[in-house]
Design a protein around this motif. Structure first.
Motif, PDB file in Angstrom:
ATOM      1  N   ARG A 183      -0.471  -5.356 -16.646  1.00  0.00           N
ATOM      2  CA  ARG A 183      -1.605  -5.420 -15.893  1.00  0.00           C
ATOM      3  C   ARG A 183      -2.461  -4.187 -16.384  1.00  0.00           C
ATOM      4  NH1 ARG A 183      -3.596  -4.648 -10.365  1.00  0.00           N
ATOM      5  NH2 ARG A 183      -4.389  -6.716  -9.781  1.00  0.00           N
ATOM      6  N   SER A 339     -13.153  -3.805  -9.638  1.00  0.00           N
ATOM      7  CA  SER A 339     -11.963  -2.798  -9.021  1.00  0.00           C
ATOM      8  C   SER A 339     -10.565  -3.394  -9.662  1.00  0.00           C
ATOM      9  CB  SER A 339     -12.431  -2.434  -7.812  1.00  0.00           C
ATOM     10  OG  SER A 339     -11.126  -2.132  -7.088  1.00  0.00           O
ATOM     11  N   CYS A 340      -9.804  -2.599 -10.020  1.00  0.00           N
ATOM     12  CA  CYS A 340      -8.580  -3.339 -10.194  1.00  0.00           C
ATOM     13  C   CYS A 340      -7.681  -3.471  -8.985  1.00  0.00           C
ATOM     14  CB  CYS A 340      -7.568  -2.407 -11.117  1.00  0.00           C
ATOM     15  SG  CYS A 340      -6.831  -0.904 -10.331  1.00  0.00           S
ATOM     16  N   GLY A 341      -8.075  -2.923  -8.014  1.00  0.00           N
ATOM     17  CA  GLY A 341      -7.494  -3.364  -6.670  1.00  0.00           C
ATOM     18  C   GLY A 341      -5.925  -2.416  -6.369  1.00  0.00           C
ATOM     19  N   GLN A 342      -5.838  -1.387  -7.352  1.00  0.00           N
ATOM     20  CA  GLN A 342      -4.579  -0.726  -6.987  1.00  0.00           C
ATOM     21  C   GLN A 342      -4.674   0.357  -5.812  1.00  0.00           C
ATOM     22  OE1 GLN A 342      -1.613   2.029  -9.814  1.00  0.00           O
ATOM     23  NE2 GLN A 342      -3.785   1.719 -10.492  1.00  0.00           N
ATOM     24  N   CYS A 343      -5.739   0.987  -5.829  1.00  0.00           N
ATOM     25  CA  CYS A 343      -5.634   2.076  -4.720  1.00  0.00           C
ATOM     26  C   CYS A 343      -6.543   1.805  -3.529  1.00  0.00           C
ATOM     27  CB  CYS A 343      -5.596   3.405  -5.327  1.00  0.00           C
ATOM     28  SG  CYS A 343      -7.439   3.862  -6.025  1.00  0.00           S
ATOM     29  N   SER A 344      -6.038   2.066  -2.262  1.00  0.00           N
ATOM     30  CA  SER A 344      -6.865   1.819  -1.077  1.00  0.00           C
ATOM     31  C   SER A 344      -8.292   2.171  -1.128  1.00  0.00           C
ATOM     32  CB  SER A 344      -6.193   2.569   0.162  1.00  0.00           C
ATOM     33  OG  SER A 344      -4.860   2.647   0.178  1.00  0.00           O
ATOM     34  N   PRO A 345      -8.973   3.386  -1.275  1.00  0.00           N
ATOM     35  CA  PRO A 345     -10.281   3.390  -0.963  1.00  0.00           C
ATOM     36  C   PRO A 345     -11.212   2.571  -1.860  1.00  0.00           C
ATOM     37  CG  PRO A 345      -9.075   5.434  -1.413  1.00  0.00           C
ATOM     38  CD  PRO A 345      -8.199   4.561  -1.940  1.00  0.00           C
ATOM     39  N   ARG A 347     -10.297  -0.262  -3.554  1.00  0.00           N
ATOM     40  CA  ARG A 347     -10.128  -1.843  -3.059  1.00  0.00           C
ATOM     41  C   ARG A 347     -10.679  -2.234  -1.899  1.00  0.00           C
ATOM     42  NH1 ARG A 347      -4.734  -1.667  -2.521  1.00  0.00           N
ATOM     43  NH2 ARG A 347      -5.038  -1.267  -0.427  1.00  0.00           N
ATOM     44  N   GLU A 348     -10.689  -1.254  -0.985  1.00  0.00           N
ATOM     45  CA  GLU A 348     -11.570  -1.966   0.172  1.00  0.00           C
ATOM     46  C   GLU A 348     -12.598  -1.145   0.384  1.00  0.00           C
ATOM     47  OE1 GLU A 348      -9.363  -3.500   2.131  1.00  0.00           O
ATOM     48  OE2 GLU A 348      -7.426  -3.285   1.265  1.00  0.00           O
ATOM     49  N   THR A 384      -9.359   8.767  -5.565  1.00  0.00           N
ATOM     50  CA  THR A 384      -8.890   7.625  -6.241  1.00  0.00           C
ATOM     51  C   THR A 384      -8.033   7.918  -7.316  1.00  0.00           C
ATOM     52  OG1 THR A 384     -11.015   7.232  -7.072  1.00  0.00           O
ATOM     53  CG2 THR A 384     -10.428   5.965  -5.171  1.00  0.00           C
ATOM     54  N   ILE A 385      -7.385   6.844  -7.890  1.00  0.00           N
ATOM     55  CA  ILE A 385      -6.739   7.198  -9.014  1.00  0.00           C
ATOM     56  C   ILE A 385      -7.416   7.356 -10.103  1.00  0.00           C
ATOM     57  CG2 ILE A 385      -4.974   6.042 -10.642  1.00  0.00           C
ATOM     58  CD1 ILE A 385      -3.530   4.661  -8.435  1.00  0.00           C
TER      59      ILE A 385
ATOM     60  N   ASN B  48      -0.596   4.824  -4.900  1.00  0.00           N
ATOM     61  CA  ASN B  48      -1.746   4.121  -4.869  1.00  0.00           C
ATOM     62  C   ASN B  48      -2.093   4.063  -3.312  1.00  0.00           C
ATOM     63  OD1 ASN B  48      -0.244   1.853  -3.195  1.00  0.00           O
ATOM     64  ND2 ASN B  48       0.697   1.189  -5.127  1.00  0.00           N
ATOM     65  N   ARG B  50      -2.842   6.579  -1.406  1.00  0.00           N
ATOM     66  CA  ARG B  50      -3.779   7.931  -1.364  1.00  0.00           C
ATOM     67  C   ARG B  50      -3.582   8.436   0.146  1.00  0.00           C
ATOM     68  NH1 ARG B  50      -4.040   8.610  -6.371  1.00  0.00           N
ATOM     69  NH2 ARG B  50      -5.571   9.832  -6.341  1.00  0.00           N
ATOM     70  N   PHE B  93     -10.213   2.651   5.372  1.00  0.00           N
ATOM     71  CA  PHE B  93     -10.302   1.617   4.419  1.00  0.00           C
ATOM     72  C   PHE B  93      -9.158   0.577   4.691  1.00  0.00           C
ATOM     73  CE2 PHE B  93     -13.904   3.099   2.415  1.00  0.00           C
ATOM     74  CZ  PHE B  93     -14.086   4.293   1.940  1.00  0.00           C
ATOM     75  N   GLY B 175      -9.380  -6.394  -7.566  1.00  0.00           N
ATOM     76  CA  GLY B 175     -10.407  -6.043  -6.590  1.00  0.00           C
ATOM     77  C   GLY B 175      -9.890  -6.208  -5.078  1.00  0.00           C
ATOM     78  N   THR B 178      -7.009  -8.687  -4.646  1.00  0.00           N
ATOM     79  CA  THR B 178      -5.617  -8.377  -5.143  1.00  0.00           C
ATOM     80  C   THR B 178      -4.539  -8.838  -4.197  1.00  0.00           C
ATOM     81  OG1 THR B 178      -6.506  -6.339  -6.134  1.00  0.00           O
ATOM     82  CG2 THR B 178      -4.264  -6.547  -6.007  1.00  0.00           C
TER      83      THR B 178
END
Lengths: 427, 530
Positions: A183, A339-345, A347-348, A384-385, B48, B50, B93, B175, B178
């Motif tokens: 991915r 956005s790949c959607g992996q990390c919270s800040p 993605r949201e 973020t990542i 992921n 955070r 978030f 996004g 996901t």
């Protein structure tokens, strides 16, 4: 001696063919490089002050020097994902001068002792991939790729690997993941690719334009290349200018040219003489500059001092008929989509920011939401990542801060004051 | 090879920690709470969520503590202004698309998102857009997903892929769309799928069998051992009003790591199944316990020399110890057992993925107890059957053997019971074959009793009674004690621990300690037992 090391053959008929490339002195730089030590090449590239042309501007020679010098597989990944909105330089290098890209890649592979390279081309660039594959075949047949190139003992195979439509795959570790068939989302760093990258091996990821500069550096020397630009920003740059100028296009110019000069001299000024409102200097992730901020040199350091970034050099020029609120909404929509959607800040946060901006543009925003958008940008940035969240936060923040009145007007009037686009909120 | 120690400073206090581990672990081990969602000690670091961001000296950006290696001289701040703001940001978030399902969500009360939201989140929301949702997916009956609650920590994905060895769940789309789900529209097939229910920090992956049955704060948790196989997984049983609602794994790195198999979780249904033996029977009619015990004792006295006893690995050490004593009281009694299958796969730690070595071939929890207590002085079931046929056995006591679960070559045992003068069947469940026995005594279930058992790795572990028993049910050792008393030898033990303490000399290799001193995570054998 031509000053154009990147676009020298762009107008030559059949420029993408091996015989045309060879007739213009092609592959001599690779041959010269193969006679030097790898350390000498790395030092030469360091001295040239070449910095990554993908957007980050990291010194190329320094990046190469992080690769361990032991035995074992190593890779070079050519970042041909060219996803940054406003950028259209790499596609022309690949379409019009693929052998330049190949020769540059080969020099880089030799320097870091990689015997396999992948050119990761964004999936939409069909023509680029066709030209590259044809050129690779020509080069192999002629002995510039394959085993024991030029009797040097150096082996190299280059493969074209297509992307599948994700901006995030321009991020080096996401690119590596995608190249491995995983991915396309970024990895945690450390470890950095120079230590553990493609298939866990030391890997260098370089942009197409960065690698395309290498034959020129070898041929004309590091000092010459460095002198083309400004201090610590060596060489020439491909500036991809789009927007409301009379002559939009791709221009190879010395690093550090004044933005004002780029717009009004090179591109011959604004269409219909309409006043300039704002310029995005380096692709959509870079903060916008107002009309009174364009007396700045177009290099990494000068633009950083001016509160923006050179990025990829994708220059988007906007006149007074441009609604900056729409720009903010449209750009944030891009980042939300990518956005790949992996990390919270990210993605949201990124889609949230877009949704608020879209509502403001459509006339349904509230006064408190301008500061809310700024607050969300601040909260999302730096945790973020990968920098995609930052790439959304920085331009949005600049647009809101520098054109706050336009945002206020949308909220108060419940429509766009420039009036170009109808609002669903007004019935 | 010893691990070197390094000094790190967290919030002004210096700690000596093992070099090379991640900062989050080092902090948690020293009692410093750093909130986190996606980190799990048994899974690869994802980094992921955070939430575990901390401030590290000489680093401009906040660092995720789960992916920061400790080194000598590391200085960390976990409560600085920057850190608290970052935590508040991450909480905000995560909550904007999270449904307010607490009143109907099974995770309520044991939800990490609730806990951290309480500590680090806001009571109000400034999100005024539509929340993103997902279509309801079907993953089978055991794991019921409610993915609108998902916070995309990927623990389930990492577990199934890396630990259970079946990559059945993955991230799809991108996004804010996901989605964590299965690649294909199929049920989860892994025999370890239900572990994702415990791993999921929110109520996105819930237990089908447990759905809507009880709230966590209503239940009492009792730590015990799963009886499903010879691994002896450590588990807690959740009890409410005398009913067993679910089993959850307890971490024991020497036994089951952090996991339970699905079968072990589902087998709790056997406690209340229809074929549970609840009343004593004599000659197929309901009788009192004393009546059955008197009848058995009478027949034993008649023909001591031809009395035999069958035991199994389904019995605890206390059962086996007193049954062996009973054998001595009766005289030279013959003992028989169903041989435990040999399992030559490694016991663990993880070398292969879970399925290869986790569920052991031996489905009895205490075969090692039988080995240790009876040694070679025990015959096989074939020999028992042969002895019955020749008339060498006329009275047979069966403890813990389920006649319905025998292989074909042994099922004739049930039919042969009619040839005996007297047979006593003592077990939790009774099928049609058991009805051939003269007397049936209901046995307490593994979850209803205290005691000890030895797993395949020679680890002595304790069971604890989670459920109440009924007066009509006895443990096997209580039956043995009653019979012994009727044969003239009094046995004064009232509780399992008394049995253990009286006979622990017959369980060499675990140190000379009392029952109550056995730690709840067990004792490894301290020398090779012959």
């Amino acid at each position: 001696m031509s000053e154009k090391v990147l676009t020298a053959r762009f107008r030559t008929p059949g420029s993408y063919k091996l015989d045309v490339y060879l007739a213009d002195g092609g592959y001599k730089a690779l041959q010269a490089a193969l006679r030097k030590s790898t350390d000498a090449i790395i030092e030469q590239v360091k001295a040239s002050q070449l910095r990554g042309r993908g957007g980050a501007g990291f010194p190329t020679g320094l990046k190469w020097s992080f690769v361990p010098k032991n035995d074992g597989p190593k890779y070079v990944c050519v970042n041909a994902d060219e996803g940054e909105p406003g950028t259209f330089k790499d596609r022309y290098l690949m379409e019009l001068d693929p052998h330049l890209v190949i020769e540059g890649t080969a020099i880089a592979c030799y320097a870091v002792r990689a015997s396999t390279a992948y050119i990761y081309v964004r999936g939409e660039f069909k023509a680029s991939m066709e030209r590259l594959n044809a050129a690779i075949a020509e080069a192999r047949k002629a002995g510039y790729l394959g085993k024991n190139i030029n009797g040097s003992g150096f082996d190299l195979e280059i493969y074209v690997h297509p992307g599948a439509g994700a901006y995030i795959c321009g991020e080096e570790t996401a690119l590596i993941n995608s190249n491995e068939g995983r991915r396309g989302m970024p990895r945690l760093k450390p470890p950095f690719p120079a230590i553990s990258g493609l298939f866990g091996a030391p890997t260098v990821v370089n942009n197409v334009e960065t690698l395309a500069a290498l034959p020129g550096i070898i041929t004309y020397g590091a000092d010459w290349y460095a002198a083309q630009g400004t201090d610590k920003n060596g060489g020439t740059k491909l500036y991809a200018v789009s927007g409301h100028v009379k002559k939009p296009g791709l221009y190879e110019l010395p690093m550090g040219i004044s933005l004002r000069s780029l717009i009004y001299d090179v591109c011959e000024g604004m269409v219909d003489e309409r006043p300039l409102k704002g310029v995005i200097p380096g692709g959509s992730s870079t903060p916008v500059l107002r009309a009174d901020e364009i007396d700045v040199g177009m290099d990494f350091d000068a633009l950083m001092r001016a509160g923006s970034m050179l990025g990829s050099g994708g220059v988007i020029v906007m006149n007074d008929a441009t609604c900056m609120v729409r720009v903010a909404a449209r750009l944030s929509r891009f980042y939300a989509h990518e956005s790949c959607g992996q990390c919270s800040p990210c993605r949201e946060g990124v889609p949230w920011i877009h949704k608020i901006l879209q509502r403001i543009e459509d006339g349904g925003g509230k006064a408190s939401e301008i500061d809310q958008v700024l607050d969300l940008c601040n909260r999302m940035q730096g945790i973020t990542i990968c920098p995609l969240a930052d790439a959304c936060a920085m331009p949005v923040r600049a647009l809101v801060e520098k054109f706050r009145d336009e945002f206020r007007a949308h909220i108060t009037a419940r429509k766009c004051p420039i009036g170009r686009f109808p609002s669903p909120w007004n019935g | 090879m010893s691990t070197s120690m390094v000094n790190i400073t967290i919030d002004g206090e210096t700690f000596s920690v093992a070099n090379g581990q991640n900062l989050l672990c080092a902090a948690l081990d020293n009692g410093i709470q750093i909130p986190h969602f996606c980190y799990h000690p048994a899974l690869e670091v994802a980094g992921n969520c955070r939430m575990c961001l901390v401030e590290v000296d000489q680093m401009a950006k906040l660092q995720i503590s789960c992916a920061t290696a400790v080194r000598d001289g590391l200085i960390v701040h976990t409560k600085s202004e920057k850190v608290l703001q970052a935590r508040a940001a991450v909480m905000e978030f995560l909550l904007i698309n999270h449904p307010l399902d607490c009143p109907i969500c099974d995770q309520c009360g044991e939800c990490i998102l609730q806990d951290h939201s309480f500590d680090h989140g806001l009571a109000t929301s400034r999100y005024h857009e539509p929340k993103r949702t997902y279509e309801k997916k079907n993953l089978g009956e055991l794991v019921v997903p409610e993915m609108t609650r998902c916070i995309h920590c990927t623990r389930c994905i990492r577990f199934l892929r890396d630990v259970a060895g079946s990559e059945e769940m993955a991230l799809t789309e991108r996004g804010e769309h996901t989605e964590v789900g299965s690649y294909l529209a199929t049920s989860l097939t892994s025999p370890f799928s239900m572990n994702v229910i415990d791993l999921c920090p929110v109520g996105a992956l819930t237990s089908g069998p447990f759905r809507f049955k009880a709230r966590p704060w209503m239940m009492e948790k009792v730590r015990t051992i799963c009886p499903g196989c010879s691994r002896g997984c450590n588990a807690t049983a959740s009890i409410y009003r005398g009913k067993l609602y679910r089993l959850q794994p307890v971490e024991n790195l020497e036994v089951n790591d952090h996991w339970l198999c699905d079968q072990g979780r589902l087998d709790i249904g056997r406690v209340e199944s229809k074929d549970r033996l609840r009343e004593p029977l004599l000659d197929r009619k309901t009788a009192t316990l004393p009546a059955v015990l008197d009848a058995a004792a009478r027949h034993i006295k008649n023909d001591r020399a031809r009395t035999a006893i069958i035991v199994t690995g389904q019995l605890t050490n206390e059962d086996l110890l007193l049954i062996k004593k009973l054998g001595e009281v009766i005289g030279k009694t013959s003992f028989f057992r169903l041989a435990a299958p040999v399992d030559d796969r490694p016991f663990g730690p993880l070398q292969d993925s879970l399925p290869a070595w986790f569920i052991r071939a031996d489905s009895s929890p205490n075969s090692q107890g039988v080995e240790l207590i009876f040694g070679s002085a025990i015959g096989s079931l074939d020999e028992c059957i042969a002895a019955i046929k020749t008339g060498a056995i006329t009275t047979l006591l069966m403890f813990g053997i389920d006649l319905a679960m025998l292989r074909r070559e042994h099922t004739q045992l049930g039919e042969l019971l009619g040839q005996l003068d007297f047979s006593l069947y003592c077990h939790t469940h009774a099928g049609p074959l058991a009805m051939h026995a003269s007397g049936l005594i209901p046995m307490t279930h593994w979850y209803e009793r205290d005691g000890t058992a030895i797993n395949e790795n020679r680890r002595l572990q304790r069971l604890q009674a989670a459920l109440p028993t009924s007066p009509a049910m006895l443990t096997a050792w209580q039956v043995a004690a009653e019979l012994s008393r009727r044969l003239g030898v009094a046995v004064d033990h009232l509780q399992a621990q008394e049995v253990y303490d009286a006979f622990k000399g017959e369980l060499p290799g675990y140190g000379d300690i009392d029952f109550n001193a056995i730690l709840l995570d067990g004792i490894a054998a301290d020398k090779v037992l012959t």
